[in-house]
Motif scaffolding. Structure first.
Motif, short mmCIF file in Angstrom:
data_model
loop_
_atom_site.label_atom_id
_atom_site.label_comp_id
_atom_site.label_asym_id
_atom_site.label_seq_id
_atom_site.Cartn_x
_atom_site.Cartn_y
_atom_site.Cartn_z
N ALA A 231 0.85 -1.18 0.00
CA ALA A 231 0.00 0.00 0.00
C ALA A 231 0.89 1.23 0.00
CB ALA A 231 -0.93 -0.01 1.22
N GLU A 232 0.24 2.37 -0.03
CA GLU A 232 0.97 3.64 0.00
C GLU A 232 0.21 4.60 0.89
OE1 GLU A 232 1.54 6.83 -3.35
OE2 GLU A 232 3.03 5.25 -3.63
N VAL A 233 0.91 5.27 1.77
CA VAL A 233 0.30 6.23 2.68
C VAL A 233 1.00 7.56 2.52
CG1 VAL A 233 -0.22 6.80 5.06
CG2 VAL A 233 -0.30 4.42 4.32
N ASP A 234 0.28 8.53 1.98
CA ASP A 234 0.82 9.88 1.83
C ASP A 234 2.18 9.86 1.12
OD1 ASP A 234 0.63 12.63 2.07
OD2 ASP A 234 1.58 12.68 4.04
N GLY A 235 2.27 9.03 0.08
CA GLY A 235 3.50 8.93 -0.70
C GLY A 235 4.53 7.97 -0.16
N GLN A 236 4.29 7.42 1.02
CA GLN A 236 5.22 6.47 1.61
C GLN A 236 4.75 5.05 1.35
OE1 GLN A 236 5.90 6.97 5.81
NE2 GLN A 236 6.99 5.02 6.01
N LYS A 237 5.64 4.22 0.79
CA LYS A 237 5.30 2.83 0.54
C LYS A 237 5.31 2.06 1.85
CE LYS A 237 7.11 2.62 -4.17
NZ LYS A 237 8.08 1.95 -5.07
N VAL A 238 4.26 1.27 2.05
CA VAL A 238 4.17 0.40 3.22
C VAL A 238 3.69 -0.97 2.75
CG1 VAL A 238 3.69 2.30 4.82
CG2 VAL A 238 1.79 1.07 3.75
N SER A 239 3.74 -1.93 3.64
CA SER A 239 3.23 -3.26 3.34
C SER A 239 2.33 -3.70 4.48
CB SER A 239 4.37 -4.25 3.12
OG SER A 239 5.31 -4.20 4.18
N LEU A 240 1.41 -4.59 4.16
CA LEU A 240 0.50 -5.15 5.16
C LEU A 240 0.91 -6.58 5.46
CD1 LEU A 240 -2.96 -3.91 3.78
CD2 LEU A 240 -1.38 -2.73 5.33
N GLY A 241 0.97 -6.91 6.72
CA GLY A 241 1.37 -8.24 7.14
C GLY A 241 0.28 -8.92 7.95
N THR A 242 0.11 -10.21 7.72
CA THR A 242 -0.85 -10.99 8.48
C THR A 242 -0.16 -11.52 9.74
OG1 THR A 242 -1.95 -11.70 6.46
CG2 THR A 242 -2.38 -12.99 8.45
N PRO A 243 -0.65 -11.16 10.92
CA PRO A 243 -0.05 -11.70 12.15
C PRO A 243 -0.38 -13.18 12.30
CG PRO A 243 -2.02 -10.44 12.69
CD PRO A 243 -1.80 -10.28 11.20
N LEU A 244 0.55 -13.92 12.87
CA LEU A 244 0.36 -15.37 12.94
C LEU A 244 -0.57 -15.78 14.07
CD1 LEU A 244 3.95 -16.67 12.17
CD2 LEU A 244 2.12 -15.99 10.61
N ALA A 245 -0.49 -15.06 15.20
CA ALA A 245 -1.32 -15.39 16.37
C ALA A 245 -1.31 -16.91 16.57
CB ALA A 245 -2.72 -14.83 16.20
N ASP A 246 -2.50 -17.50 16.71
CA ASP A 246 -2.58 -18.96 16.84
C ASP A 246 -3.02 -19.60 15.53
OD1 ASP A 246 -5.14 -17.99 16.80
OD2 ASP A 246 -5.86 -19.12 18.54
N HIS A 247 -2.96 -18.84 14.43
CA HIS A 247 -3.45 -19.34 13.15
C HIS A 247 -2.64 -20.52 12.63
CE1 HIS A 247 -6.17 -16.07 13.18
NE2 HIS A 247 -5.37 -15.15 12.68
N VAL A 248 -1.34 -20.51 12.85
CA VAL A 248 -0.50 -21.58 12.30
C VAL A 248 -0.85 -22.92 12.93
CG1 VAL A 248 1.85 -22.44 12.03
CG2 VAL A 248 1.37 -20.01 11.66
N ALA A 249 -0.97 -22.95 14.24
CA ALA A 249 -1.35 -24.19 14.92
C ALA A 249 -2.73 -24.65 14.46
CB ALA A 249 -1.33 -23.99 16.43
#
Length: 281
Positions: A231-249
């Motif tokens: 994504a981009e916020v006010d001209g700054q490139k960013v990325s979105l990450g999915t937190p793992l929490a307990d999802h992997v188990a």
């Protein structure tokens, strides 16, 4: 509207975007040689037949962690047959440390491909691939996983992308800029590890979907998130990450039960790119 709220239409109560004082991100470094790649061999390229590629990482001898949206054809929204997928561990300059087919692919049951906003999907944009044979090589060691990092924490990411498809690139230091909560049907879900999306300063591009986000704690690399979107916020490139929490188990248990992938619903293609798969807000 504040620029961070403009990141994804329809979501509210987002974070204030700021890099911690004194923090500095490192640029990408291509892992072209055996020495460069040492320790990163368990990160690999996931070929999706003729539909592009994603990035994934080994978390067990026969399990690869990646993004759920990689399991779907971006044009039709149909599930990609696991038999069309191949994991190339440590892929670099035309050769891989190990080549494996995929026996089964499982997206998180809460993930719905083609949701109205990609941010709605990001908290559950996780998938496991079960390989047709385990990888048992001294140089390819599966990574441990860990809990969600905190705002301001240093993380790193190893990924392939459309302009660097033949060798992975390492960004040794980027940062967790904040977190945002999931909103569904106009109702904000209470903030929690399960429903949050991480906003990162990590440099990603098409093909980086599913790339592991690492933390270094007590001298051990651990995967703490998976790249879902850019994504981009006010001209700054960013990325979105999915937190793992307990999802992997949870996913590992579902895979052991013989769970199958989620069927797409209300498919609307948001974006695409040659040479890789990536959802953009």
């Amino acid at each position: 509207m504040h620029p961070i709220r403009a990141l994804i239409a329809g979501l509210a109560t987002l974070l204030t975007l700021c890099t911690p004082v004194g923090a500095q991100d490192f640029g990408l470094r291509s892992l072209q040689t055996g020495d460069d790649s040492r320790g990163w061999e368990a990160v690999g390229r996931i070929n999706l037949g003729d539909r592009g590629f994603c990035t994934g990482a080994l978390i067990a001898e026969d399990l690869v962690l990646t993004a759920a949206h990689c399991l779907f054809d971006k044009e039709s929204g149909a599930s990609i047959d696991a038999r069309d997928m191949q994991f190339l561990a440590g892929w670099r300059n035309g050769r891989a440390t190990a080549y494996r087919g995929v026996r089964k692919a499982l997206a998180h049951p809460e993930y719905v491909y083609g949701g109205r906003e990609s941010a709605e999907r990001a908290p559950f944009d996780l998938a496991l691939l079960q390989l047709d044979q385990p990888i048992r090589l001294p140089s390819v060691q599966p990574y441990a996983t860990d809990a969600r990092p905190q705002t301001g924490d240093e993380v790193g990411v190893v990924s392939y992308a459309q302009d660097r498809a033949e060798a992975p690139s390492l960004q040794q230091v980027c940062h967790v800029l904040g977190r945002q909560s999931l909103q569904r049907a106009g109702v904000m879900v209470q903030r929690s590890d399960t429903f949050d999306t991480l906003v990162l300063s990590c440099d990603v591009d098409f093909g980086s979907s599913g790339a592991p986000v690492f933390s270094l704690r007590d001298g051990t690399l651990r995967i703490v998130s998976v790249i879902s979107a850019k994504a981009e916020v006010d001209g700054q490139k960013v990325s979105l990450g999915t937190p793992l929490a307990d999802h992997v188990a949870f996913l590992r248990a579902k895979l052991a039960e013989g769970g199958s992938r989620l069927r797409p619903a209300n498919v609307r293609v948001l974006s695409g790119g040659s040479g890789g798969k990536f959802v953009q807000p």
